[in-house]
Design a protein around this motif. Structure first.
Motif, PDB file in Angstrom:
ATOM      1  N   GLY A 262     -29.128  42.361  34.602  1.00  0.00           N
ATOM      2  CA  GLY A 262     -29.051  42.190  35.879  1.00  0.00           C
ATOM      3  C   GLY A 262     -27.769  42.910  36.160  1.00  0.00           C
ATOM      4  O   GLY A 262     -26.902  43.196  35.524  1.00  0.00           O
ATOM      5  N   TYR A 263     -27.675  43.076  37.438  1.00  0.00           N
ATOM      6  CA  TYR A 263     -26.538  44.020  38.106  1.00  0.00           C
ATOM      7  C   TYR A 263     -26.316  43.114  39.523  1.00  0.00           C
ATOM      8  O   TYR A 263     -27.326  42.895  40.213  1.00  0.00           O
ATOM      9  CB  TYR A 263     -27.100  45.490  38.296  1.00  0.00           C
ATOM     10  N   THR A 264     -24.825  43.124  39.689  1.00  0.00           N
ATOM     11  CA  THR A 264     -24.524  42.463  40.818  1.00  0.00           C
ATOM     12  C   THR A 264     -24.011  43.275  41.627  1.00  0.00           C
ATOM     13  O   THR A 264     -23.005  44.068  41.534  1.00  0.00           O
ATOM     14  CB  THR A 264     -23.458  41.334  40.501  1.00  0.00           C
ATOM     15  N   PHE A 265     -24.287  43.361  43.050  1.00  0.00           N
ATOM     16  CA  PHE A 265     -23.758  44.248  43.981  1.00  0.00           C
ATOM     17  C   PHE A 265     -22.666  43.149  44.978  1.00  0.00           C
ATOM     18  O   PHE A 265     -23.389  42.380  45.487  1.00  0.00           O
ATOM     19  CB  PHE A 265     -24.783  44.638  45.148  1.00  0.00           C
ATOM     20  N   ASN A 266     -21.577  43.451  44.795  1.00  0.00           N
ATOM     21  CA  ASN A 266     -20.572  42.596  45.587  1.00  0.00           C
ATOM     22  C   ASN A 266     -20.390  43.403  46.979  1.00  0.00           C
ATOM     23  O   ASN A 266     -20.112  44.382  47.057  1.00  0.00           O
ATOM     24  CB  ASN A 266     -19.230  42.680  44.728  1.00  0.00           C
ATOM     25  N   ASP A 267     -20.430  42.507  47.796  1.00  0.00           N
ATOM     26  CA  ASP A 267     -20.064  42.811  48.948  1.00  0.00           C
ATOM     27  C   ASP A 267     -20.741  43.964  49.597  1.00  0.00           C
ATOM     28  O   ASP A 267     -20.269  44.869  50.050  1.00  0.00           O
ATOM     29  CB  ASP A 267     -18.649  43.184  49.297  1.00  0.00           C
ATOM     30  N   PHE A 268     -22.079  43.940  49.357  1.00  0.00           N
ATOM     31  CA  PHE A 268     -23.029  45.203  49.604  1.00  0.00           C
ATOM     32  C   PHE A 268     -23.304  44.967  51.143  1.00  0.00           C
ATOM     33  O   PHE A 268     -23.709  46.092  51.524  1.00  0.00           O
ATOM     34  CB  PHE A 268     -24.070  45.230  48.770  1.00  0.00           C
ATOM     35  N   TYR A 269     -23.185  43.853  51.926  1.00  0.00           N
ATOM     36  CA  TYR A 269     -23.408  44.031  53.199  1.00  0.00           C
ATOM     37  C   TYR A 269     -22.781  43.029  53.934  1.00  0.00           C
ATOM     38  O   TYR A 269     -23.189  41.821  53.604  1.00  0.00           O
ATOM     39  CB  TYR A 269     -25.058  44.010  53.302  1.00  0.00           C
ATOM     40  N   LYS A 270     -21.679  42.974  54.620  1.00  0.00           N
ATOM     41  CA  LYS A 270     -21.101  42.059  55.391  1.00  0.00           C
ATOM     42  C   LYS A 270     -20.744  40.729  54.446  1.00  0.00           C
ATOM     43  O   LYS A 270     -21.324  39.723  54.688  1.00  0.00           O
ATOM     44  CB  LYS A 270     -22.038  41.280  56.666  1.00  0.00           C
ATOM     45  N   LYS A 271     -20.136  40.758  53.447  1.00  0.00           N
ATOM     46  CA  LYS A 271     -19.478  39.773  52.362  1.00  0.00           C
ATOM     47  C   LYS A 271     -20.948  39.183  51.698  1.00  0.00           C
ATOM     48  O   LYS A 271     -20.683  38.153  50.997  1.00  0.00           O
ATOM     49  CB  LYS A 271     -19.019  38.676  53.387  1.00  0.00           C
ATOM     50  N   LEU A 272     -22.107  39.622  51.968  1.00  0.00           N
ATOM     51  CA  LEU A 272     -23.117  39.321  51.119  1.00  0.00           C
ATOM     52  C   LEU A 272     -23.066  39.906  49.856  1.00  0.00           C
ATOM     53  O   LEU A 272     -22.690  41.043  49.488  1.00  0.00           O
ATOM     54  CB  LEU A 272     -24.532  39.622  51.841  1.00  0.00           C
ATOM     55  N   ASN A 273     -23.383  38.894  48.664  1.00  0.00           N
ATOM     56  CA  ASN A 273     -23.302  39.318  47.150  1.00  0.00           C
ATOM     57  C   ASN A 273     -24.722  39.416  46.823  1.00  0.00           C
ATOM     58  O   ASN A 273     -25.607  38.796  47.691  1.00  0.00           O
ATOM     59  CB  ASN A 273     -22.818  38.420  46.336  1.00  0.00           C
ATOM     60  N   ALA A 274     -25.313  40.569  46.033  1.00  0.00           N
ATOM     61  CA  ALA A 274     -26.633  40.446  45.473  1.00  0.00           C
ATOM     62  C   ALA A 274     -26.710  40.627  44.374  1.00  0.00           C
ATOM     63  O   ALA A 274     -25.830  41.498  43.524  1.00  0.00           O
ATOM     64  CB  ALA A 274     -27.456  41.436  46.479  1.00  0.00           C
ATOM     65  N   ARG A 275     -27.849  40.293  43.258  1.00  0.00           N
ATOM     66  CA  ARG A 275     -27.804  40.377  42.007  1.00  0.00           C
ATOM     67  C   ARG A 275     -29.287  40.698  41.828  1.00  0.00           C
ATOM     68  O   ARG A 275     -30.448  39.922  42.502  1.00  0.00           O
ATOM     69  CB  ARG A 275     -27.565  39.250  41.373  1.00  0.00           C
ATOM     70  N   VAL A 276     -29.547  41.678  41.067  1.00  0.00           N
ATOM     71  CA  VAL A 276     -31.032  42.189  40.694  1.00  0.00           C
ATOM     72  C   VAL A 276     -30.789  42.236  39.453  1.00  0.00           C
ATOM     73  O   VAL A 276     -30.161  42.436  38.435  1.00  0.00           O
ATOM     74  CB  VAL A 276     -31.133  43.499  41.123  1.00  0.00           C
ATOM     75  N   SER A 277     -31.855  41.501  38.851  1.00  0.00           N
ATOM     76  CA  SER A 277     -32.359  41.364  37.513  1.00  0.00           C
ATOM     77  C   SER A 277     -33.927  41.651  37.104  1.00  0.00           C
ATOM     78  O   SER A 277     -34.593  41.488  37.826  1.00  0.00           O
ATOM     79  CB  SER A 277     -31.966  39.846  37.171  1.00  0.00           C
ATOM     80  N   PHE A 278     -33.637  42.161  35.571  1.00  0.00           N
ATOM     81  CA  PHE A 278     -35.096  42.131  35.186  1.00  0.00           C
ATOM     82  C   PHE A 278     -35.183  41.457  33.979  1.00  0.00           C
ATOM     83  O   PHE A 278     -34.256  41.425  33.061  1.00  0.00           O
ATOM     84  CB  PHE A 278     -35.170  43.773  34.826  1.00  0.00           C
ATOM     85  N   THR A 279     -36.502  40.821  33.679  1.00  0.00           N
ATOM     86  CA  THR A 279     -36.446  39.712  32.641  1.00  0.00           C
ATOM     87  C   THR A 279     -37.717  39.767  31.867  1.00  0.00           C
ATOM     88  O   THR A 279     -38.689  39.998  32.567  1.00  0.00           O
ATOM     89  CB  THR A 279     -36.223  38.232  33.429  1.00  0.00           C
ATOM     90  N   VAL A 280     -37.777  39.808  30.608  1.00  0.00           N
ATOM     91  CA  VAL A 280     -39.046  39.502  29.969  1.00  0.00           C
ATOM     92  C   VAL A 280     -39.099  38.170  29.488  1.00  0.00           C
ATOM     93  O   VAL A 280     -38.134  37.533  28.693  1.00  0.00           O
ATOM     94  CB  VAL A 280     -38.989  40.408  28.949  1.00  0.00           C
ATOM     95  N   GLN A 281     -40.016  37.409  29.608  1.00  0.00           N
ATOM     96  CA  GLN A 281     -40.369  36.099  29.220  1.00  0.00           C
ATOM     97  C   GLN A 281     -41.367  36.045  27.776  1.00  0.00           C
ATOM     98  O   GLN A 281     -42.196  36.848  28.041  1.00  0.00           O
ATOM     99  CB  GLN A 281     -40.818  34.908  30.208  1.00  0.00           C
ATOM    100  N   ASN A 282     -41.082  35.106  26.876  1.00  0.00           N
ATOM    101  CA  ASN A 282     -42.043  35.331  25.593  1.00  0.00           C
ATOM    102  C   ASN A 282     -42.012  36.756  25.321  1.00  0.00           C
ATOM    103  O   ASN A 282     -43.160  37.282  24.682  1.00  0.00           O
ATOM    104  CB  ASN A 282     -43.346  34.616  26.059  1.00  0.00           C
ATOM    105  N   MET A 283     -41.006  37.471  24.776  1.00  0.00           N
ATOM    106  CA  MET A 283     -40.727  38.598  24.688  1.00  0.00           C
ATOM    107  C   MET A 283     -41.394  38.872  23.297  1.00  0.00           C
ATOM    108  O   MET A 283     -42.187  39.908  23.153  1.00  0.00           O
ATOM    109  CB  MET A 283     -39.353  39.128  24.373  1.00  0.00           C
ATOM    110  N   PHE A 284     -41.234  38.361  22.113  1.00  0.00           N
ATOM    111  CA  PHE A 284     -41.872  38.326  20.813  1.00  0.00           C
ATOM    112  C   PHE A 284     -41.781  37.154  19.987  1.00  0.00           C
ATOM    113  O   PHE A 284     -40.865  36.299  20.201  1.00  0.00           O
ATOM    114  CB  PHE A 284     -41.430  39.639  19.973  1.00  0.00           C
ATOM    115  N   THR A 285     -42.541  37.166  19.215  1.00  0.00           N
ATOM    116  CA  THR A 285     -42.560  36.127  18.230  1.00  0.00           C
ATOM    117  C   THR A 285     -42.705  36.540  16.924  1.00  0.00           C
ATOM    118  O   THR A 285     -43.598  37.531  16.452  1.00  0.00           O
ATOM    119  CB  THR A 285     -43.777  35.002  18.517  1.00  0.00           C
ATOM    120  N   ILE A 286     -42.000  36.033  15.883  1.00  0.00           N
ATOM    121  CA  ILE A 286     -41.964  36.632  14.391  1.00  0.00           C
ATOM    122  C   ILE A 286     -42.528  35.449  13.662  1.00  0.00           C
ATOM    123  O   ILE A 286     -41.958  34.325  13.515  1.00  0.00           O
ATOM    124  CB  ILE A 286     -40.815  37.184  13.741  1.00  0.00           C
TER     125      ILE A 286
END
Lengths: 546, 985
Positions: B928-952
């Motif tokens: 994930g990446y967090t954008f601090n104060d990107f618009y008028k004191k708002l913070n934003a976080r963008v993330s990319f997730t994989v669930q159940n990535m692999f099983t051995i």
């Protein structure tokens, strides 16, 4: 001020707590559930409890409201009459089943073990019917109403009938009566010695039937419910087999009771044999042959059980289509049961019919040349069954039971999946043949021959099939019973009485696992107590040989 | 007098307000009191600063403060050991501030039964998981947040279907037959975990974004306060709350995800099946060729799809005058990987926490609502897709079946239904509406200092409605003699609670002690009802015929009295006693009440003089606990009553000229009572290097007596062949290790590694009223597929019970040949006397490993699980054989695992099919990446997730994680890729 509020609060809490404790005595509010204490609120309830004792033999349970009576892998497979039919027919020449389900193959070849699911199911279900009967008998022990007294006698009859099957199949079951309260206990057998217990059980059943005889309805009174005729038939059946059960023959007693049935005038042989195995058992067409049966109805008594099972398991999609022969079109053609070629020879006197020529099974698969109108057989791909697990397309198909009305090939049955045909337990023809056999065994050849010929005349429609005293012997009697009662769940009992089930000279396809059959051990004349029961009940002693 | 004063004040405020319209920054005096949020005591010496100025003050001995500020300025309250708080001054109305203790691990406040305690003072075995540690990714249910995070807690999802629930187990199951589910309490309301018909996950009403923390209570001393329902542990879920004076906060969380099936069951292709038909033609017979088609259809590919889902959540929290509030709204639209399955859900929650009378009466009002639309589709299509012959096409213009290929009536209607038609033609939907609300009063008694009264009134009401219909062109309704099917059902569950308790805390400085006592009463009522009504169509002339209708109505009550005493001596020695008396309506009067005591002792060793100066050691606490808990969820509601059940239509009998329903007595056990589990626990909590390394280690032993089990009862003893009764005892012994490492902790970079390990061993210690050493045990399985599990004294529950396979010189199994272990000859395969116990489904070791790394605005996190020693019976492979491929006139596909054995007949009882299911699963990986104060004191976080990535794993089936050990599963678990956005202050 604050103190007053506190005191009030304490009192209020106390009241609340007290009332909430009563909530713990909750009673079920479901209208379909009735507490045992409330059973006497409505007279209809007693009738319904009685109805369950009957229903427990033929259908699986309470339907969507309550599920099956016992926990089993398939509720229909393991109903009493269906499993009992398998135990009485598959190990004989009359039927062999093609399905690969665990336990079936072993029944075909007389190689069962004590963990066979069919005998476990019959054992548990018969015991359950007895427990239901005991419960009803106990509930009604104080009643003085005439209807209830008669129901009580009927419940005792049903209990005696269940014990009779126990006696015949297992010999030494656990023994409980209405004095045994249901709960957590270990029932015992009547005796740890097999033969002593079997004799004691025989005596109990006979004494029960004697004591209720006068309380039951008149013969023919309340078919399909139990009446005097049913009690006499059961007594006759017990006495006929007394030598097998108790090692003491009692054929004269068998004569007494078969005479009571025949002389009552309530029953008669119907000229159309098939009526007994058709929709409504031909009773609307005046059939007076049925004495006692398990009711089945396409709308009200549903299930892949009883006669529906016999019809569908004997039907297949090529040779005996249920749609064509029986009018059933839904979930049909299970292609399981068919007869062996050895039984074909019992059914049809091939020498007399075909005069020494080979049986023309490819040109006349329905054996139309035979004049015996009881023949409802059809050769499938071949009369031979190449392997014990061959598909049901091999062998002799049987279509004796049907869902249509007798003689009617057009009218569809009232339900496209479930037959209206009751499962016959006792029929008048049985009284006649039992009297014939009892007479034969006590030296009265004349009565025996006359009775046999009555059956034959009905079967042939004229006297062309009659026999003379010289032609009557043990083998003929056994074969005639096979011709008359095939697929009605009696074959094994008859074969044991004549000594042909296991060790005798008669062998048939796949008996003992061998192509043309072989002799098997005598201990197989009785089924083993299921291993599940032996594990659950330390009081139970396993049957000899297992 | 007071009223007068307030009125005058009010007039003044009004005047001030009027003046302030023209004069911005009007000076007023802000005053108020500062309290400790946990115990309500006032805090002296709290620093009160006016932001962006140099003025400030501190609170006096009673926690009061007073300072001149301009309207609209922000006051900052700070105090050592507590979290800072900001309050905007709107007026001269009194300001009440509740400071939360700082989130140091030991000062962290942990919710326990009927109260809260600082983590450092807890005497029981407790795991807390809070927002920071939660799993990331597609979270549609609260259980997903906890997977792999707490030692001893195993969460298995029950399938890949949208909205499907999970099975939660804490420290192994302590029961064979009664529920093994832990008690789940959301904001003080115990949740009944019976799903209402039409819903599949009882926890789905809680939006995961609203959850603040989970506390898992694991040992008896922690759970005994919940008495008769606590044997399987307790999970306390607390939702986020706002505080007085906090400024307006708005957060938005949303994500879009794509799910695809991970793997399919490997089955034969059309060409391969045709080759088998040729190779084994002597088994199948010459006619079988007529039934082979020419195609190469991949049925699984036809019914599964890639599914796109999205989820949104908005949370708004703040304080309106003195009324703190939190409102959240969520919307989820989840599509399943099986065609024609999806779910849409709307959740809303409102939380208000006002306080009155000078903060002596705190009120907590919660209301949560949920509306879900399920489209269940038909899961049976998955099984059909394995068995459907690959030689046939999907469509062939069959007019009776809307163009889909179907096996014709020749085949007894038992031929496999067309999976595509089965999946698409199902109309299986439900609407579930649920409301949970509670109001909780916490009143500090005015005349006795330290005495508080707490009253909680709650209700949980669910209503559902659904239908499951099939058109007349669908043959898959094979059990009904009717053609097409219409089924309607409704359900209603309700659950009411009343909790009342008094708590008293007192510092006894003279003897350096502190006591904290609680005593209370609880009443709970559960009600479940529903009905079901099925109709079919005979033909066009007979449109509807009722085939099955049933209804049910069940309820039960629980009444309890409980008390707890915590005694602390010298801030180093802590002792807890708990006692609970529960009455349940499920058991007869003689067996109804149970007493559940517990005791625990904790010693804060690092506070001792000899360790106090050891810099390296930041925490060392020894805990010892013992307690008895119960389990009364036996499935049946009235198991001890003699009752009769009426039969449905179609199961009547003919008596006296009429068809009448029958009344059947139900099997019952008049002496049935609940299971009791006695737990002993000893543990150590430790911390090194200023809490850079922290963890705990526990050893426990749980013995369950009066184990409830459904056993075969002797014929003739009761009204069925099986009965649920108390019949044995079970023992669970194990160890748990929890480790948390923070190797890097800098302002712009941190690394946090969490590890937990559980070792659990279970054994049956008693199974019968009599101790028969030869008792084979309780067998599971059925006659058709073989009895291949057993519960026997001296072995783990549900151990596999199989025949020992004999192999040839090349290591291939010889069909039907097994070692004759009993030596008595006869048939060996399937004979119970020739079987032996080989492994069991429960894992020996379970581990969870997760890490969180961040560098400036970039973060990476992953969580994984390892299971060692769990064995699985591959029922999919065991049910495959060559002779099964051609049935009564139709072809049936099998799994390609059949190539390993090429068995002609099915061999259900071979130990060849019991495989090692140990696995390593990477459940979650996100960046994930967090954008601090990107618009008028708002913070934003963008993330990319994989669930159940692999099983051995070495397991040959689809998924080694099988609940119960028997793998009949064809439904693949999806792998999901998700893109999330989170915006807030």
């Amino acid at each position: 001020m604050k103190k007053k509020i506190l005191i009030l609060a304490v009192i209020f809490t106390g009241l609340m707590v007290a009332s909430c404790m009563k909530d713990l005595d909750v009673k079920p509010k479901d209208p379909n559930t009735i507490l045992s204490g409330n059973l006497f609120d409505d007279p209809a309830y007693m009738e319904q409890v009685m109805a369950k004792v009957y229903a427990s033999f033929i259908i699986a349970g309470q339907g969507a409201n309550g599920g099956a009576d016992i926990t089993a892998p398939d509720e229909n497979f393991f109903t009493t009459m269906r499993a009992l039919w398998n135990l009485q027919e598959l190990p004989t020449d009359e039927a062999i089943c093609a399905w690969g389900d665990v336990g079936i193959a072993d029944l075909n070849t007389q190689t069962w073990s004590s963990s066979n699911p069919f005998l476990t199911a019959v054992y548990q279900r018969l015991g359950l019917s007895i427990t239901y009967a005991n419960d009803f008998i106990r509930l009604t022990s104080e009643s003085t109403e005439p209807d209830i007294i008669r129901y009580r006698a009927e419940a005792r009859f049903l209990r005696a009938l269940a014990y009779y099957w126990y006696l015949d199949l297992f010999g030494n079951p656990p023994f409980t009566t209405e004095d045994d309260i249901v709960g957590n206990f270990y029932p015992s057998q009547l005796d740890t010695d097999f033969q002593t217990a079997r004799t004691k059980l025989f005596n109990y059943i006979v004494s029960e039937l004697h004591s209720i005889e006068d309380q039951l309805g008149e013969p023919g009174f309340s078919y399909p419910n139990a009446d005097k005729g049913a009690a006499w038939m059961l007594l006759a059946r017990l006495y006929l087999n007394a030598e097998v059960y108790t090692k003491t023959a009692k054929y004269d007693s068998a004569l007494i009771y078969t005479n009571k049935v025949i002389n009552s005038g309530a029953y008669s042989l119907d000229p159309d044999y098939r009526k007994n195995f058709s929709a409504d058992n031909g009773r609307d067409g005046g059939n007076q042959e049925m004495i006692f049966a398990w009711a089945q109805d396409g709308t009200n008594i549903q299930g892949y059980v009883g006669t529906t099972f016999i019809i569908e398991s004997s039907s297949d999609a090529v040779y005996l289509r249920a749609e064509k022969f029986h009018g059933l079109t839904s979930n049909t053609n299970w292609n399981g049961n068919r007869a062996t070629k050895h039984f074909l020879n019992v059914m049809i006197d091939t020498l007399a019919t075909y005069g020494g020529n080979p049986v023309p099974w490819d040109t006349d698969p329905f054996f139309t040349q035979s004049n015996d109108k009881r023949v409802y057989l059809r050769v499938k791909q071949s009369p031979d069954i190449p392997s014990a697990s061959s598909s049901g397309d091999y062998g002799i198909g049987v279509y004796k039971f049907t869902a249509r009305y007798a003689g009617d090939t057009v009218t569809p049955p009232s339900n496209l999946a479930y037959a209206d045909t009751d499962f016959p337990i006792f029929r008048y023809a049985d009284a006649i043949l039992m009297r014939a056999e009892a007479a034969y065994r006590t030296g009265d050849l004349a009565t025996a021959v006359a009775d046999v010929n009555r059956i034959r005349e009905r079967a042939y429609g004229n006297s062309s099939g009659n026999i003379t005293a010289g032609q009557l012997d043990e083998k003929f009697l056994l074969d005639e019973r096979g011709r008359e009662f095939y697929y009605e769940g009696q074959r094994r009992t008859d074969m044991i009485r004549y000594g042909e089930f296991t060790g005798g000279t008669y062998t048939w396809a796949w008996k003992g696992g061998v192509y043309n059959g072989t002799q098997t051990s005598n201990h197989l004349n009785v089924y083993p107590i299921p291993s599940e029961e032996v594990a659950a009940n330390p009081n139970i002693v396993q049957n000899p040989g297992y | 007098m007071n009223k007068h004063f307030t009125f005058l004040k009010g007039v003044m405020v009004l005047l001030l307000a009027v003046f302030s319209l023209t004069a911005v920054g009007q000076e007023i005096t802000a005053s108020g009191t500062v309290f400790d949020a946990v115990d309500g005591s006032s805090l002296p010496g709290v620093t009160v600063l006016v932001q962006n100025t140099t003025s400030g003050t501190t609170t006096d001995i009673d926690g009061n403060f007073s300072i001149d500020v301009s309207v609209g300025s922000v006051l900052e309250f700070s105090y050592v050991g507590y979290q800072k708080q900001l309050v905007t001054v709107q007026s001269s109305a009194k300001i009440i501030v509740n400071l939360e203790p700082a989130v140091t691990r030991l000062g962290e406040v942990v919710v326990i039964g009927y109260g809260q305690v600082k983590k450092g003072d807890a005497t029981g075995s407790i795991s807390t998981v809070s927002t920071k540690e939660f799993n990331r990714g597609v979270i549609t249910s609260p259980q997903d947040l906890l997977v792999g995070k707490a030692a001893g807690v195993v969460i298995t999802s029950t399938g890949g279907a949208p909205g499907s629930g999970s099975t939660i187990r804490i420290r192994g199951g302590s029961s064979l037959n009664a529920s093994n589910d832990p008690l789940i309490i959301v904001d003080g309301i115990p949740i009944d975990n019976h799903n209402v018909s039409g819903s599949s996950n009882f926890l789905s009403f809680v939006n995961p974004n609203d959850i603040e923390s989970f506390t898992v209570l694991k040992d008896a001393s922690a759970t005994a306060i919940y008495g008769s329902r606590a044997s399987n542990g307790v999970i306390l879920i607390t939702t986020k709350k706002s505080t007085i004076g906090s400024p307006l906060k708005l957060t938005y969380n949303g994500n879009v995800s794509i799910s695809a099936p991970t793997a399919f069951v490997d089955v034969y292709s059309g060409d391969e099946m045709r080759k088998i038909a040729y190779d084994y033609h002597d088994i199948f017979g010459a006619d079988s060729y007529l039934k082979l088609g020419k195609e190469n259809t991949d049925w699984q590919d036809e019914i599964f799809r890639t599914a796109v889902s999205h989820d949104h959540n908005i949370g708004l929290s703040g304080s309106y005058k003195n009324l703190p509030y939190r409102v959240s709204l969520g919307y989820t639209d989840q599509r399943g990987i099986l065609e024609n399955t999806d779910m849409q859900r709307v959740t809303g929650a409102v939380n208000l926490t006002p306080s009155f009378f000078d903060n002596t009466l705190k009120v907590n009002i919660n209301a949560k609502g949920m509306n879900t639309n399920h489209n269940f589709g038909d899961n049976g299509a998955v099984g059909s897709s394995i068995n459907m012959s690959p030689t046939r096409p999907v469509m062939d213009g069959n007019p009776n079946s809307a163009g889909y290929f179907q096996w014709s009536n020749y085949d007894a209607n038992l031929g496999t239904p067309n999976p595509v038609e089965q999946a698409l033609a199902a109309d299986n939907r439900s609407v579930v509406n649920r409301f949970i609300g509670n109001i909780q009063f916490d009143y500090s008694m005015p005349f006795v200092k330290g005495l508080k009264a707490n009253l909680n009134l709650a209700t949980d009401f669910t209503k559902s409605e659904g239908h499951n219909n099939r058109p007349t062109t669908s043959p898959s309704v094979i059990t009904s003699p009717l053609w097409g099917r219409l089924t309607d059902y409704t359900g209603k569950n309700s659950n009411d609670l009343l909790d009342f308790y008094l708590s008293y805390t007192k510092d006894l400085k003279q003897i350096q002690s502190r006591i904290d006592a609680t005593a209370g009463y609880s009443w709970q009522h559960f009600k479940v009802e529903g009905d079901n009504y099925t109709r079919g169509i005979v033909d066009d002339a007979h449109p509807y015929q009722k085939t099955d209708s049933s209804s049910f109505y069940n309820e039960n009550f629980l009444v309890s009295f409980f008390g707890r005493l915590n005694y602390t001596f010298m801030e180093k020695y802590l002792v807890t006693f708990t006692l609970r008396n529960d009455g349940s309506s499920r058991f007869s009067e003689d067996n109804r009440w149970g007493i559940f005591p517990a005791a625990a002792f904790a010693w804060k060793i690092n506070e001792e003089a000899f360790l106090k100066d050891v810099e390296v050691l930041s925490d060392l606490k020894l805990r010892i606990g013992w307690g008895i808990t119960g389990q009364q969820d036996v499935g049946s509601y009235y198991p001890y009553m003699a009752r009769y059940i009426t039969s449905s239509e179609g199961s009547y009998y003919y008596i006296n000229g009429h068809y009448i329903p029958t009344l059947r007595p139900s099997a019952f056990d008049p002496d049935i009572k609940w299971e009791e589990t006695t737990t002993q626990n000893i543990g150590i909590d430790f911390g090194f290097f200023n809490d850079r390394i922290t963890g705990s280690f526990d050893l426990y032993k749980r013995v369950t007596e009066d184990l409830l089990n459904e056993i075969t009862v002797p014929t003739g003893s009761n009204f069925s062949n099986r009965l649920l009764t108390n019949i044995g005892s079970l023992e669970n012994k194990g160890a748990e290790l929890n480790l948390n490492l923070i190797p890097i902790s800098k302002p712009d970079m941190s690394l946090n590694i969490g590890f937990n390990l559980t070792y659990n061993e279970n054994k049956i210690t008693k199974l019968l009223a009599s101790d028969d050493p030869d008792f084979i045990g309780v067998l599971y399985g059925d006659a058709f597929t073989g009895q291949n599990q057993v519960t026997r004294v001296g072995y783990p529950a549900y151990s596999f019970f199989v025949n020992q396979q004999v192999y040839d010189a090349n290591g291939n199994p010889i069909e039907g040949l097994y070692v004759d272990l009993s030596g008595d000859g006869g048939a060996v395969g399937g004979d119970n006397s020739d079987k032996y116990i080989y492994k069991n489904p429960a894992p020996d070791y379970l581990m969870g490993l997760s890490f969180y790394f961040n560098y400036k605005n970039f973060d990476v996190a992953a969580s994984s699980r390892i299971s060692l020693g769990n064995y699985v019976y591959n029922a999919v492979a065991a049910g495959a054989s060559i002779d099964q491929m051609y049935q009564i006139g139709y072809w049936r596909n099998q799994t390609k695992l059949l190539d390993d054995t090429r068995f002609i007949k099915r061999q259900f009882t071979s130990d060849y099919f019991v495989e090692n299911g140990s696995f390593f699963k990477l459940d979650n990986f996100s960046v994930g990446y967090t954008f601090n104060d990107f618009y008028k004191k708002l913070n934003a976080r963008v993330s990319f997730t994989v669930q159940n990535m692999f099983t051995i794993t070495k397991y040959s089936g689809l998924d080694p994680e099988v609940d119960g050990g028997i793998d009949n599963n064809f439904y693949p678990r999806p792998r999901t890729f998700l893109l999330g956005v989170s915006i807030g202050y």
